[in-house]
Design a protein around this motif. Structure first.
Motif, PDB file in Angstrom:
ATOM      1  N   GLU A   1      -2.238  43.527  58.213  1.00 58.66           N
ATOM      2  CA  GLU A   1      -2.239  44.835  56.896  1.00 58.66           C
ATOM      3  C   GLU A   1      -0.926  45.619  56.651  1.00 58.66           C
ATOM      4  O   GLU A   1      -0.390  46.005  57.398  1.00 58.66           O
ATOM      5  CB  GLU A   1      -3.127  45.324  57.053  1.00 58.66           C
ATOM      6  N   ASP A   2      -1.289  45.648  55.527  1.00 56.35           N
ATOM      7  CA  ASP A   2       0.315  46.158  55.483  1.00 56.35           C
ATOM      8  C   ASP A   2      -0.208  47.842  55.389  1.00 56.35           C
ATOM      9  O   ASP A   2      -1.544  48.100  54.864  1.00 56.35           O
ATOM     10  CB  ASP A   2      -0.059  45.725  53.701  1.00 56.35           C
TER      11      ASP A   2
ATOM     12  N   ASP B   1      -1.528  48.661  51.178  1.00 53.52           N
ATOM     13  CA  ASP B   1      -2.467  47.857  51.000  1.00 53.52           C
ATOM     14  C   ASP B   1      -2.861  47.407  51.943  1.00 53.52           C
ATOM     15  O   ASP B   1      -2.066  46.186  52.028  1.00 53.52           O
ATOM     16  CB  ASP B   1      -1.770  47.208  49.916  1.00 53.52           C
TER      17      ASP B   1
ATOM     18  N   ARG C   1      -3.010  43.411  51.266  1.00 52.16           N
ATOM     19  CA  ARG C   1      -2.108  42.463  51.829  1.00 52.16           C
ATOM     20  C   ARG C   1      -1.953  42.413  53.188  1.00 52.16           C
ATOM     21  O   ARG C   1      -1.572  43.295  53.773  1.00 52.16           O
ATOM     22  CB  ARG C   1      -0.857  43.622  51.372  1.00 52.16           C
TER      23      ARG C   1
ATOM     24  N   ASP D   1       7.321  37.379  56.381  1.00 50.59           N
ATOM     25  CA  ASP D   1       7.892  38.803  55.169  1.00 50.59           C
ATOM     26  C   ASP D   1       8.887  39.303  55.779  1.00 50.59           C
ATOM     27  O   ASP D   1       9.473  40.255  54.727  1.00 50.59           O
ATOM     28  CB  ASP D   1       6.537  39.488  55.017  1.00 50.59           C
TER      29      ASP D   1
END
Length: 185
Positions: free
Chosen positions: A54-55, A58, A61, A67
């Protein structure tokens, strides 16, 4: 006069305690600045380990190794890490200068991390939540802070253990980062 004689030991004790405390604080700050450790990493020359986490900002996300595009610094940090607090203003300054920095929030909780980033500013373009420390384990993290330098292909080119200060940036990381920007390894 007799009261004055009784106060002398108290004054000397307080002065000695203050001197001892100041000396201890200066020594601890010096040790944090000099706490970089040169340990070889078996991941040098290899891609970032695969992950999907997870971010920090967020939770909806999901972030993967794909990424994290380099050249970039990948900084392992935590709110419980005293040395990370020392390092954070330098990271903010580097980010303002255009240095790409990704974060891995290591063995921490998102609420604390979000508060930290809100209060101390956020130098990270992407910030991965690693609450169990699995990604840290795959990276061979000993503790926080640790910083990896990745190239455009996500290959780890350098690992630094300890606080990034201006001296470390100028001597250890900046030349390597600039070389990667110019297409080197």
């Amino acid at each position: 006069m007799r009261r004055l004689i009784l106060l002398v030991p108290l004054v000397l004790f307080v002065a000695g305690t203050l001197f001892f405390y100041q000396t201890l604080r200066e020594r601890q700050a010096s040790e944090i600045r000099q706490s970089s450790i040169e340990l070889p990493s078996p991941l040098i020359g290899k891609p970032l380990p695969a992950f999907e986490l997870e971010d920090v900002k967020d939770a909806q996300r999901r972030i993967t190794a794909a990424d994290l595009k380099g050249p970039a610094l990948v900084n392992v940090w935590a709110t419980w890490c005293v040395a990370c607090r020392v390092e954070h203003p330098v990271l903010n300054r580097l980010a303002e200068q255009g240095v790409v920095i990704y974060g891995i929030n290591y063995k921490d909780d998102n609420a604390s991390a979000q508060r930290w980033l809100r209060d101390l500013h956020d130098p990270y373009q992407i910030n991965v939540s690693d609450p169990q420390g699995r990604l840290g384990l795959d990276l061979g993290v000993y503790g926080a802070p640790e910083t990896f330098l990745i190239d455009a292909d996500g290959i780890i080119r350098y690992k630094f253990i300890g606080v990034i200060d201006d001296r470390v940036w100028e001597r250890e990381l900046e030349p390597r980062y600039k070389a990667l920007l110019e297409g080197g390894t």
